[in-house]
Scaffold this motif. Structure first.
Motif, PDB file in Angstrom:
ATOM      1  N   GLN A  55      30.825  36.729  36.721  1.00 27.64           N
ATOM      2  CA  GLN A  55      30.687  38.029  36.066  1.00 27.64           C
ATOM      3  C   GLN A  55      32.021  38.494  35.497  1.00 27.64           C
ATOM      4  N   VAL A  56      33.092  38.264  36.267  1.00 28.93           N
ATOM      5  CA  VAL A  56      34.430  38.675  35.830  1.00 28.93           C
ATOM      6  C   VAL A  56      34.814  37.964  34.535  1.00 28.93           C
ATOM      7  N   LYS A  57      34.520  36.682  34.454  1.00 27.17           N
ATOM      8  CA  LYS A  57      34.858  35.907  33.254  1.00 27.17           C
ATOM      9  C   LYS A  57      34.118  36.429  32.022  1.00 27.17           C
ATOM     10  N   LYS A  58      32.923  36.941  32.221  1.00 24.91           N
ATOM     11  CA  LYS A  58      32.153  37.474  31.104  1.00 24.91           C
ATOM     12  C   LYS A  58      32.687  38.830  30.642  1.00 24.91           C
ATOM     13  N   ARG A  59      33.247  39.612  31.597  1.00 23.36           N
ATOM     14  CA  ARG A  59      33.631  40.996  31.293  1.00 23.36           C
ATOM     15  C   ARG A  59      35.101  41.125  30.879  1.00 23.36           C
ATOM     16  N   LEU A  60      35.982  40.299  31.473  1.00 23.60           N
ATOM     17  CA  LEU A  60      37.415  40.440  31.220  1.00 23.60           C
ATOM     18  C   LEU A  60      37.946  39.271  30.395  1.00 23.60           C
ATOM     19  N   ASN A  61      39.099  39.482  29.807  1.00 24.14           N
ATOM     20  CA  ASN A  61      39.787  38.440  29.042  1.00 24.14           C
ATOM     21  C   ASN A  61      40.660  37.646  30.015  1.00 24.14           C
ATOM     22  N   VAL A  62      40.061  36.661  30.675  1.00 19.14           N
ATOM     23  CA  VAL A  62      40.717  35.930  31.762  1.00 19.14           C
ATOM     24  C   VAL A  62      41.479  34.738  31.212  1.00 19.14           C
ATOM     25  N   LYS A  63      42.805  34.722  31.469  1.00 14.64           N
ATOM     26  CA  LYS A  63      43.617  33.571  31.085  1.00 14.64           C
ATOM     27  C   LYS A  63      43.634  32.529  32.202  1.00 14.64           C
ATOM     28  N   GLU A  64      43.833  32.989  33.428  1.00 13.25           N
ATOM     29  CA  GLU A  64      43.828  32.111  34.595  1.00 13.25           C
ATOM     30  C   GLU A  64      43.031  32.790  35.694  1.00 13.25           C
ATOM     31  N   MET A  65      42.358  31.986  36.526  1.00 10.00           N
ATOM     32  CA  MET A  65      41.601  32.567  37.636  1.00 10.00           C
ATOM     33  C   MET A  65      41.740  31.713  38.885  1.00 10.00           C
ATOM     34  N   ILE A  66      41.907  32.403  40.007  1.00  6.91           N
ATOM     35  CA  ILE A  66      41.900  31.774  41.320  1.00  6.91           C
ATOM     36  C   ILE A  66      40.755  32.396  42.113  1.00  6.91           C
ATOM     37  N   VAL A  67      39.959  31.563  42.763  1.00  2.46           N
ATOM     38  CA  VAL A  67      38.922  32.046  43.686  1.00  2.46           C
ATOM     39  C   VAL A  67      39.266  31.479  45.052  1.00  2.46           C
ATOM     40  N   GLY A  68      39.441  32.369  46.045  1.00  2.00           N
ATOM     41  CA  GLY A  68      39.876  31.858  47.335  1.00  2.00           C
ATOM     42  C   GLY A  68      39.586  32.780  48.497  1.00  2.00           C
ATOM     43  N   GLU A  69      39.902  32.291  49.682  1.00  2.00           N
ATOM     44  CA  GLU A  69      39.701  33.013  50.936  1.00  2.00           C
ATOM     45  C   GLU A  69      40.815  34.041  51.132  1.00  2.00           C
ATOM     46  N   ALA A  70      40.438  35.271  51.430  1.00  2.00           N
ATOM     47  CA  ALA A  70      41.421  36.335  51.612  1.00  2.00           C
ATOM     48  C   ALA A  70      42.213  36.172  52.904  1.00  2.00           C
ATOM     49  N   GLY A  71      41.546  35.711  53.966  1.00  2.00           N
ATOM     50  CA  GLY A  71      42.241  35.501  55.226  1.00  2.00           C
ATOM     51  C   GLY A  71      42.107  36.662  56.196  1.00  2.00           C
ATOM     52  N   PRO A  72      42.592  36.467  57.422  1.00  2.53           N
ATOM     53  CA  PRO A  72      42.391  37.434  58.504  1.00  2.53           C
ATOM     54  C   PRO A  72      42.983  38.815  58.267  1.00  2.53           C
ATOM     55  N   VAL A  73      44.101  38.924  57.543  1.00  2.00           N
ATOM     56  CA  VAL A  73      44.734  40.238  57.376  1.00  2.00           C
ATOM     57  C   VAL A  73      43.772  41.241  56.745  1.00  2.00           C
ATOM     58  N   LEU A  74      42.990  40.806  55.771  1.00  2.00           N
ATOM     59  CA  LEU A  74      41.981  41.686  55.186  1.00  2.00           C
ATOM     60  C   LEU A  74      40.681  41.648  55.966  1.00  2.00           C
ATOM     61  N   ALA A  75      40.289  40.468  56.427  1.00  2.00           N
ATOM     62  CA  ALA A  75      38.987  40.316  57.074  1.00  2.00           C
ATOM     63  C   ALA A  75      38.887  41.077  58.382  1.00  2.00           C
ATOM     64  N   VAL A  76      40.001  41.256  59.086  1.00  2.00           N
ATOM     65  CA  VAL A  76      39.952  41.963  60.356  1.00  2.00           C
ATOM     66  C   VAL A  76      39.545  43.426  60.154  1.00  2.00           C
TER      67      VAL A  76
END
Length: 285
Positions: A250-271
């Protein structure tokens, strides 16, 4: 553009709260000091003593995990190891408001006089930290001097936007970030908070009734922030890869994306946000 050099003159350090994928850390030679996770009497290093899979298994256990900054010894070891090859070090870390990581890194730097360490407060979390560390490493590989890299980081930092959609207040309540009463009311009304992290401050910018609406809202906020300008984007998630990949499309359709990373946020946010959290971090070029 300045060509990459084989021997950069500036070393880059970050912490695991940066959410940088391992392949990028290795490719660009970024040293990472792990955040510590406390579960009862256990003190575990993120990604070293405790994998993300094991963390999520224990997140709903009887003992609520908490996160803490690494001890000074971890930074001292990292700085001393790097100082054997290069004197100048930039250490990019999670925002100082809400974390002692920057303060501890600064304290540790005083114990390594053989290195010229600059501790850089990202004012952000997750890939808001990661993007800065990554750009610093890229600049170092192009041969830029320390002061020029820091100027580049200041420029990018001013253009970073970070938003997150949280599917439940359960974990914010367990971690003490919201009261039991507020969490119960939000659950009853099926309220999903939409957060923004900017200049070291986490704010609730909206509250909506469904999680898809929350995702739509953070994409709307991102579009309002950057418009049609070219952007470098990260979609981060807490044990929700399918939802993150769908949202990334959805992001790629809405924004002008030059580079994209999709990844795990990790425990600091998940907690705090719990499994299912999806975040959007981006900056304009």
């Amino acid at each position: 553009m300045t060509q990459e050099t084989a021997e950069p003159q500036v070393a880059i350090v970050t912490d695991s709260a940066s959410s940088l994928p391992e392949d990028l850390r290795r490719r660009f030679g970024i040293s990472t000091v792990p955040i510590w996770i406390q579960i009862g009497d256990e003190s575990l290093k993120e990604g070293v003593d405790l994998s993300n899979d094991e963390f999520y298994k224990r997140l709903d256990g009887p003992l609520m995990p908490t996160t803490s900054a690494p001890p000074p010894s971890e930074f001292i070891e990292a700085y001393r190891t790097l100082a054997k090859k290069m004197k100048d070090i930039i250490s990019v870390h999670i925002m100082s408001q809400g974390s002692a990581t920057c303060a501890i890194a600064s304290l540790a730097a005083e114990s390594v006089p053989e290195a010229n360490v600059t501790v850089y407060d990202s004012g952000s979390v997750s890939m808001g930290v990661g993007f800065l560390a990554l750009e610093a490493a890229r600049c170092a590989l192009r041969g830029l001097k320390k002061e020029d890299i820091l100027a580049k980081l200041d420029y990018i930092k001013s253009r970073i936007y970070a938003f997150a959609a949280i599917p439940t207040l359960k974990y914010l309540r367990r971690s003490g970030r919201v009261s039991r009463g507020k969490a119960a009311l939000a659950s009853l009304l099926s309220i999903k908070p939409v957060l923004e992290i900017k200049d070291g401050v986490i704010s609730v910018v909206d509250q909506v009734r469904t999680f898809p609406r929350a995702l739509h809202r953070i994409l709307e906020l991102a579009h309002n922030a950057v418009g049609k300008r070219s952007a470098v984007v990260a979609v981060m998630h807490a044990n929700a890869p399918d939802a993150a990949n769908d949202f990334a499309a959805q992001v790629k359709k809405r924004l002008n994306v030059k580079e994209m990373i999709v990844g795990e946020a990790g425990p600091v946010l998940a907690v705090h946000g719990g499994p299912g959290l999806v975040g959007l971090v981006l900056y304009t070029l």
